[in-house]
Each structure stands twice: as structure tokens, then as C-alpha cells.
Motif scaffolding. Structure first.
Motif, PDB file in Angstrom:
ATOM      1  N   VAL A 243       0.697  -1.302  -0.197  1.00 26.83           N
ATOM      2  CA  VAL A 243      -0.029  -0.039   0.093  1.00 26.83           C
ATOM      3  C   VAL A 243       1.032   1.274   0.078  1.00 26.83           C
ATOM      4  CG1 VAL A 243      -1.621   1.133   1.375  1.00 26.83           C
ATOM      5  CG2 VAL A 243      -1.940  -1.175   1.124  1.00 26.83           C
ATOM      6  N   VAL A 244       1.832   1.199   0.931  1.00 29.68           N
ATOM      7  CA  VAL A 244       2.684   2.530   0.957  1.00 29.68           C
ATOM      8  C   VAL A 244       3.367   2.752  -0.216  1.00 29.68           C
ATOM      9  CG1 VAL A 244       4.578   3.606   2.316  1.00 29.68           C
ATOM     10  CG2 VAL A 244       2.910   2.215   3.554  1.00 29.68           C
ATOM     11  N   TRP A 245       4.067   1.417  -0.879  1.00 29.74           N
ATOM     12  CA  TRP A 245       4.947   1.384  -2.054  1.00 29.74           C
ATOM     13  C   TRP A 245       4.119   2.101  -3.311  1.00 29.74           C
ATOM     14  CZ3 TRP A 245       8.130  -3.483  -3.500  1.00 29.74           C
ATOM     15  CH2 TRP A 245       9.365  -3.034  -4.410  1.00 29.74           C
ATOM     16  N   ALA A 246       2.560   1.512  -3.354  1.00 30.15           N
ATOM     17  CA  ALA A 246       1.841   2.075  -4.300  1.00 30.15           C
ATOM     18  C   ALA A 246       1.583   3.591  -4.160  1.00 30.15           C
ATOM     19  CB  ALA A 246       0.408   1.507  -4.457  1.00 30.15           C
ATOM     20  N   VAL A 247       1.554   4.304  -2.974  1.00 27.17           N
ATOM     21  CA  VAL A 247       1.329   5.625  -2.808  1.00 27.17           C
ATOM     22  C   VAL A 247       2.564   6.502  -3.178  1.00 27.17           C
ATOM     23  CG1 VAL A 247       1.178   7.398  -1.041  1.00 27.17           C
ATOM     24  CG2 VAL A 247      -0.188   5.371  -0.951  1.00 27.17           C
ATOM     25  N   LEU A 249       5.042   5.440  -5.603  1.00 22.34           N
ATOM     26  CA  LEU A 249       4.897   5.376  -6.899  1.00 22.34           C
ATOM     27  C   LEU A 249       4.034   6.441  -7.456  1.00 22.34           C
ATOM     28  CD1 LEU A 249       5.095   1.746  -7.785  1.00 22.34           C
ATOM     29  CD2 LEU A 249       7.139   3.532  -7.732  1.00 22.34           C
ATOM     30  N   ILE A 250       2.634   6.449  -7.142  1.00 22.59           N
ATOM     31  CA  ILE A 250       1.940   7.355  -7.738  1.00 22.59           C
ATOM     32  C   ILE A 250       2.117   8.886  -7.152  1.00 22.59           C
ATOM     33  CG2 ILE A 250      -0.521   7.964  -7.464  1.00 22.59           C
ATOM     34  CD1 ILE A 250      -1.158   5.246  -6.883  1.00 22.59           C
ATOM     35  N   GLY A 251       2.690   9.108  -5.984  1.00 16.88           N
ATOM     36  CA  GLY A 251       3.089  10.468  -5.729  1.00 16.88           C
ATOM     37  C   GLY A 251       4.532  10.997  -6.319  1.00 16.88           C
ATOM     38  N   ALA A 252       5.204  10.021  -6.730  1.00 19.41           N
ATOM     39  CA  ALA A 252       6.387  10.616  -7.518  1.00 19.41           C
ATOM     40  C   ALA A 252       5.943  10.779  -8.720  1.00 19.41           C
ATOM     41  CB  ALA A 252       7.422   9.423  -7.370  1.00 19.41           C
ATOM     42  N   ALA A 259       8.008  11.405  -2.981  1.00 19.92           N
ATOM     43  CA  ALA A 259       6.817  11.751  -2.449  1.00 19.92           C
ATOM     44  C   ALA A 259       6.938  11.017  -1.041  1.00 19.92           C
ATOM     45  CB  ALA A 259       5.584  11.580  -2.739  1.00 19.92           C
ATOM     46  N   MET A 260       7.745  10.067  -1.028  1.00 20.20           N
ATOM     47  CA  MET A 260       7.684   9.226   0.396  1.00 20.20           C
ATOM     48  C   MET A 260       8.928   8.367   0.199  1.00 20.20           C
ATOM     49  SD  MET A 260       4.877   6.795   2.049  1.00 20.20           S
ATOM     50  CE  MET A 260       3.719   8.105   2.113  1.00 20.20           C
ATOM     51  N   ASP A 264       9.953   4.195   4.414  1.00 24.72           N
ATOM     52  CA  ASP A 264       8.637   3.993   4.943  1.00 24.72           C
ATOM     53  C   ASP A 264       8.071   2.746   4.348  1.00 24.72           C
ATOM     54  OD1 ASP A 264       8.786   6.400   6.330  1.00 24.72           O
ATOM     55  OD2 ASP A 264       8.362   7.594   4.187  1.00 24.72           O
ATOM     56  N   VAL A 265       8.483   2.297   3.344  1.00 25.71           N
ATOM     57  CA  VAL A 265       7.836   0.869   2.896  1.00 25.71           C
ATOM     58  C   VAL A 265       8.378  -0.109   3.412  1.00 25.71           C
ATOM     59  CG1 VAL A 265       7.866  -0.421   0.776  1.00 25.71           C
ATOM     60  CG2 VAL A 265       7.628   2.142   0.520  1.00 25.71           C
ATOM     61  N   THR A 266       9.826  -0.090   3.759  1.00 26.12           N
ATOM     62  CA  THR A 266      10.413  -1.450   4.469  1.00 26.12           C
ATOM     63  C   THR A 266       9.764  -1.381   6.017  1.00 26.12           C
ATOM     64  OG1 THR A 266      12.146  -0.004   4.847  1.00 26.12           O
ATOM     65  CG2 THR A 266      12.237  -1.428   2.931  1.00 26.12           C
TER      66      THR A 266
END
Length: 329
Positions: A243-247, A249-252, A259-260, A264-266
Motif C-alpha cells: 500500500v505504501v509502495w503504491a502511494v 510510486l503514484i506520488g512520485a 513523495a515518500m 517508509d515502505v520497508t
């Protein structure tokens, strides 16, 4: 020296309080029992102490890891793999060794969960209250609140593919993987594989992947509740981190800049290993509220737009765990 001293005092007090709350007060199950059972019957229920202490151990380990990750993120604006990688491995090992260390759930209808312990009254009689049915205390699994499907049992090829796939995805996430897609997907993959082959950490990651796959397969052959707990932890790892990984990628792609951080993903992968994917979804939606308040204050006071997001993920994880009974109900 002030902050280290305060941190040590807070951690010591936190462990004592957590032990009193989880073991003595049955904080993780009391509210579930109060809602789902008659008050007098709930008060008479005895939860096995080995289950309570296993859950406490898991949460103390997770708390220590989250405190370290949060303080480093505040100082350095990064979360090192030296925290999250051993932490994720610790979560997987605990799932195998102490499968009842996962968060508890109370079931009132007769089912066959991966690990079910019939709660007993103080006089030793089984806790059965018609017409509700048998009361079972079970560890959270990836299929909850539904029944554990037979396709996920140990010995089933599909469950092995799911477990190994989740572990391989985690290993892939830890490796350097620069992507240059300006000359097409084929060229991008060629550059990516070439960089992976030259990376100094590739050898260590191959060893980790081979050893981890062997452990996953051995646990799959053993089956039972140990496999159910390990598979739950692995799916929690991918579900939380995904979920965080998708955010990220989309944010970047939207903002044209990072963007993150990938730390935070790990970090979420580590948390998902301990708490499961269901809890991680709640954590993901709670963390932005604290981050928004602190971020606005930080921008107003010092005009700094870079917010260390790890502490807010950890704060949401701690709050969700403490209020687990209410969240699960």
C-alpha cells in the motif's frame, strides 16, 4: 544525554505498563469478550498465560524496533535497513516459533481456525453458551474474519507459491533497482538486471533469499498453525508494504519528485509482519492525521516541508495495537 535518558525511562515504563495491560488486564481480548459474551461469563474466562506472554514478547520487540526507527527518522530523515530488515526477520521467526504471538481474535461460532484454543471457565468447564456456540480464542490470520480456506493449508501448492512469492518480493524490494525506461521496457530491464548483478549486496541478498525460501518450504511441509502464522506474516508484509509502495510510486509520478522515502515502505513491511494486513490498513489510514497536524505546524513555524513519516506510522501502529479489541469489533 537528555533524550537517550528519557527514551530509556519511557521504554522501561512502557514495557511494565504493556505487561500489566496485556497479561494482567487482558487488554487485547477483554473488550472483545465484553461485547460478544455475557459479562459474568466473560469475567470467568481464563486465557492461557503462554499465549499472553508470547503476544507480549512480540509487541515488546516491535516497540523497540519502532522507537529506534522513529528517532533515527526524526534526526536523519531516513529509516535504515539495519532496523527494518532484522526486524522483519524477527517477525517471521516469531510467527514460526510462537504462532500464537499474533494479535488475538474471539470467535463465537464453531470453526476450524489455524490455531484455536478453547477458553475455559475457572472451574475447568468448557465455555459453551447456547445458542451462541463454542467460544474460541484464535490468532489473527490472513483470512480473518472469515474461515481459513483449505487451499491455504500446508502441503497445498498454491499456499507455497503465495508464501514464497511474498518472500521473494520482499527480497527484491531490498535490492538496488534503478529504472531507466526512456529507451523502452526491454532496455530498462536489461539495465536493471545488469545493475543488480554488479551490486555489492547481491551476494548477501541471494544467500538471504535461498535460506529464507528453504525455511518457508520447511514450514510449509510441517503445516499446521505454524505455517498458517508464517503465511499470515508474509501476506501482512506484502500487504502493508504494498500500500505504501503504491502511494510512493503514484506520488512520485504526480509530483515529479520523491513523495515518500522507501524506508517508509520497508518499515510498513516490518510492521505488517508482526500485525497482519488487516491491522496495517487501519494504520495506513490513521497515520496521515497525525502527520497532517505536525506537518502544518512545522511548515508554519520553520517553513520545512520535509516530514519524517516513519514516526507517524509507528504511532498509528502502537495506537491500533492498544485499541485492538475496539478496532477488531
Amino acid at each position: 544525554w537528555v533524550r537517550p535518558m528519557l527514551t530509556e525511562i519511557a521504554i522501561a515504563a512502557g514495557v511494565v505498563w504493556l505487561s500489566w495491560w496485556e497479561v494482567d488486564q487482558l487488554g487485547l481480548v477483554a473488550e472483545q469478550l465484553a461485547v460478544r459474551m455475557p459479562p459474568l461469563a466473560a469475567a470467568a474466562v481464563v486465557v492461557p498465560t503462554d499465549v499472553l506472554h508470547a503476544t507480549l514478547l512480540s509487541h515488546v520487540v516491535l516497540m523497540a524496533l519502532m522507537v529506534a526507527a522513529s528517532l533515527i527518522d526524526v534526526d536523519e530523515k531516513m529509516i535504515p535497513d539495519a532496523i527494518t530488515v532484522p526486524g522483519t526477520i524477527a517477525g517471521l521467526v516469531l510467527a514460526i516459533a510462537l504462532p500464537w504471538s499474533l494479535l488475538p481474535q474471539i470467535d463465537l461460532l464453531p470453526q476450524v481456525p489455524p490455531l484455536a484454543i478453547t477458553l475455559a471457565l475457572t472451574d475447568g468447564r468448557p465455555a459453551v453458551f447456547p445458542p451462541v456456540g463454542q467460544v474460541t480464542f484464535s490468532s489473527l490470520n490472513l483470512a480473518a474474519p472469515g474461515d481459513w480456506p483449505a487451499t491455504l493449508h500446508g502441503g497445498r501448492p498454491g499456499s507455497l507459491a503465495l508464501g514464497v512469492g511474498c518472500f521473494w518480493l520482499w527480497c527484491f524490494a531490498l535490492m538496488p533497482r534503478p529504472w531507466y525506461g526512456r529507451h523502452g521496457w526491454l532496455r530498462g530491464w536489461q539495465v536493471l538486471l545488469a545493475r543488480l548483478g554488479r551490486a555489492t549486496c547481491s551476494g548477501r541478498m541471494i544467500i538471504l533469499e535461498v535460506a529464507g525460501t528453504a525455511v518457508v518450504m520447511a514450514t510449509w511441509l510441517v503445516g499446521g498453525h505454524r505455517w498458517a502464522a508464517l503465511l499470515t506474516a508474509l501476506v501482512g508484509l506484502v500487504g502493508a508494504g504494498g500500500v505504501v509502495w503504491a502511494v510512493r510510486l503514484i506520488g512520485a509520478a504526480t509530483l515529479r519528485k520523491e513523495a515518500m522515502g522507501f524506508g517508509d515502505v520497508t518499515l510498513m513491511m516490518m510492521i505488517g509482519t508482526f500485525l497482519g494486513w488487516q491491522t496495517s490498513l487501519v494504520i495506513f489510514f490513521l497515520a496521515p492525521f497525525a502527520g497532517l497536524v505536525i506537518g502544518l505546524l512545522q511548515w508554519i513555524l520553520v517553513r520545512d516541508q520535509i516530514i519524517p513519516y516513519g514516526p507517524f506510522l509507528c504511532l498509528a501502529a502502537a495506537g491500533t495495537t492498544v485499541w485492538w479489541a475496539h478496532v477488531w469489533n
